[in-house]
Design a protein around this motif. Structure first.
Motif, PDB file in Angstrom:
ATOM      1  N   TRP A  43      -3.479  11.327   7.779  1.00 34.81           N
ATOM      2  CA  TRP A  43      -3.504  12.495   8.675  1.00 34.81           C
ATOM      3  C   TRP A  43      -2.523  13.578   8.222  1.00 34.81           C
ATOM      4  N   GLU A  44      -1.609  13.192   7.310  1.00 35.29           N
ATOM      5  CA  GLU A  44      -0.696  14.200   6.750  1.00 35.29           C
ATOM      6  C   GLU A  44      -1.240  14.782   5.446  1.00 35.29           C
ATOM      7  N   THR A  45      -2.175  14.088   4.847  1.00 36.32           N
ATOM      8  CA  THR A  45      -2.675  14.528   3.540  1.00 36.32           C
ATOM      9  C   THR A  45      -4.097  15.103   3.619  1.00 36.32           C
ATOM     10  N   HIS A  50      -4.727  19.777  14.742  1.00 33.49           N
ATOM     11  CA  HIS A  50      -5.307  21.125  14.678  1.00 33.49           C
ATOM     12  C   HIS A  50      -4.209  22.183  14.756  1.00 33.49           C
ATOM     13  N   GLU A  51      -3.167  21.889  15.573  1.00 35.71           N
ATOM     14  CA  GLU A  51      -2.063  22.845  15.745  1.00 35.71           C
ATOM     15  C   GLU A  51      -0.979  22.678  14.681  1.00 35.71           C
ATOM     16  N   GLY A  52      -1.215  21.790  13.719  1.00 32.14           N
ATOM     17  CA  GLY A  52      -0.241  21.604  12.636  1.00 32.14           C
ATOM     18  C   GLY A  52       0.989  20.830  13.057  1.00 32.14           C
ATOM     19  N   LYS A  53       0.859  20.029  14.119  1.00 32.34           N
ATOM     20  CA  LYS A  53       2.002  19.252  14.626  1.00 32.34           C
ATOM     21  C   LYS A  53       1.879  17.784  14.209  1.00 32.34           C
ATOM     22  N   MET A  71       0.847  -1.192   0.000  1.00 32.33           N
ATOM     23  CA  MET A  71       0.000   0.000   0.000  1.00 32.33           C
ATOM     24  C   MET A  71       0.890   1.254   0.000  1.00 32.33           C
ATOM     25  N   PRO A  72       0.590   2.229  -0.849  1.00 31.07           N
ATOM     26  CA  PRO A  72       1.438   3.433  -0.859  1.00 31.07           C
ATOM     27  C   PRO A  72       1.445   4.115   0.500  1.00 31.07           C
ATOM     28  N   ASP A  73       2.593   4.688   0.841  1.00 35.90           N
ATOM     29  CA  ASP A  73       2.753   5.311   2.145  1.00 35.90           C
ATOM     30  C   ASP A  73       1.737   6.424   2.397  1.00 35.90           C
ATOM     31  N   THR A  74       1.387   7.157   1.331  1.00 35.12           N
ATOM     32  CA  THR A  74       0.460   8.283   1.519  1.00 35.12           C
ATOM     33  C   THR A  74      -0.902   7.796   2.004  1.00 35.12           C
ATOM     34  N   GLU A  75      -1.289   6.571   1.603  1.00 38.19           N
ATOM     35  CA  GLU A  75      -2.572   6.046   2.063  1.00 38.19           C
ATOM     36  C   GLU A  75      -2.516   5.759   3.552  1.00 38.19           C
ATOM     37  N   LEU A  76      -1.331   5.343   4.026  1.00 40.19           N
ATOM     38  CA  LEU A  76      -1.180   5.060   5.442  1.00 40.19           C
ATOM     39  C   LEU A  76      -1.197   6.341   6.266  1.00 40.19           C
ATOM     40  N   LYS A  77      -0.707   7.440   5.670  1.00 42.85           N
ATOM     41  CA  LYS A  77      -0.573   8.673   6.436  1.00 42.85           C
ATOM     42  C   LYS A  77      -1.643   9.686   6.024  1.00 42.85           C
TER      43      LYS A  77
END
Ligand code: SF4
Ligand code: SF4
Length: 149
Positions: A9-11, A99-102, A1-7
């Motif tokens: 919350w970053e996308t 929410h705080e961009g962390k 699975m591509p990493d972006t699908e796992l993350k």
């Protein structure tokens, strides 16, 4: 699975997440079930080690999550547009962090792939709380703790 699908919350921003993604952000630390005290002058929030008596002390989860307000009318429901109310959450909470961009911490189950990591990292409230049905209201100040902010 591509990493972006796992993350996701970053996308995705909080208001772009699916219900499943949103719910998976909760690490089940139980910290938001702790009672808090607010300094009336400064507005500062202090967490105590007194926890809602409904919380399961082993899993640190709510057995009545889906209809929790029936049991505790002022129990929180978090929304993406919560604004300043995110400050009511502990500074380790994924909702507040995003929410705080962390970034999320490495012990977050979405990263560790282990639901126990929140306990192993000493983030959850497991083993260090007092149930609110055993503590008097006027003792609450004595229960302010510094392990959660
Ligand atoms: S503080 Fe945040 S991550 Fe922890 S149980 Fe509450 S909502 Fe979930
Ligand atoms: S009702 Fe459930 S979610 Fe709400 S504070 Fe109590 S244990 Fe936590």
């Amino acid at each position: 699975m591509p990493d972006t699908e796992l993350k996701f919350w970053e996308t995705h921003s909080l208001d772009e997440m699916s219900r499943t993604q949103w719910e998976s952000l909760c690490d089940s630390c139980g910290r938001c079930c702790l009672h808090k005290l607010e300094d009336e002058d400064s507005g500062d929030i202090y967490f105590t080690d007194v926890v809602c008596h409904y919380m399961d002390e082993e899993t640190c989860q709510c057995p009545h999550y889906d209809n929790r307000q029936k049991f505790v009318p002022d129990c929180l429901t978090i929304y993406p547009d919560w604004g300043e109310k995110f400050n009511w959450l502990p500074n380790t909470c994924a909702y507040r962090l995003l929410h705080e961009g962390k970034p999320l911490f490495d012990w977050h189950p979405l990263i560790s792939k282990d639901p126990q990591s929140v306990h192993l990292a000493g983030i959850s409230v497991r083993g260090r709380t007092f149930s609110d049905d055993k503590i008097d209201e006027d003792e609450m100040e004595l229960h302010i703790v510094d392990w959660v902010k």
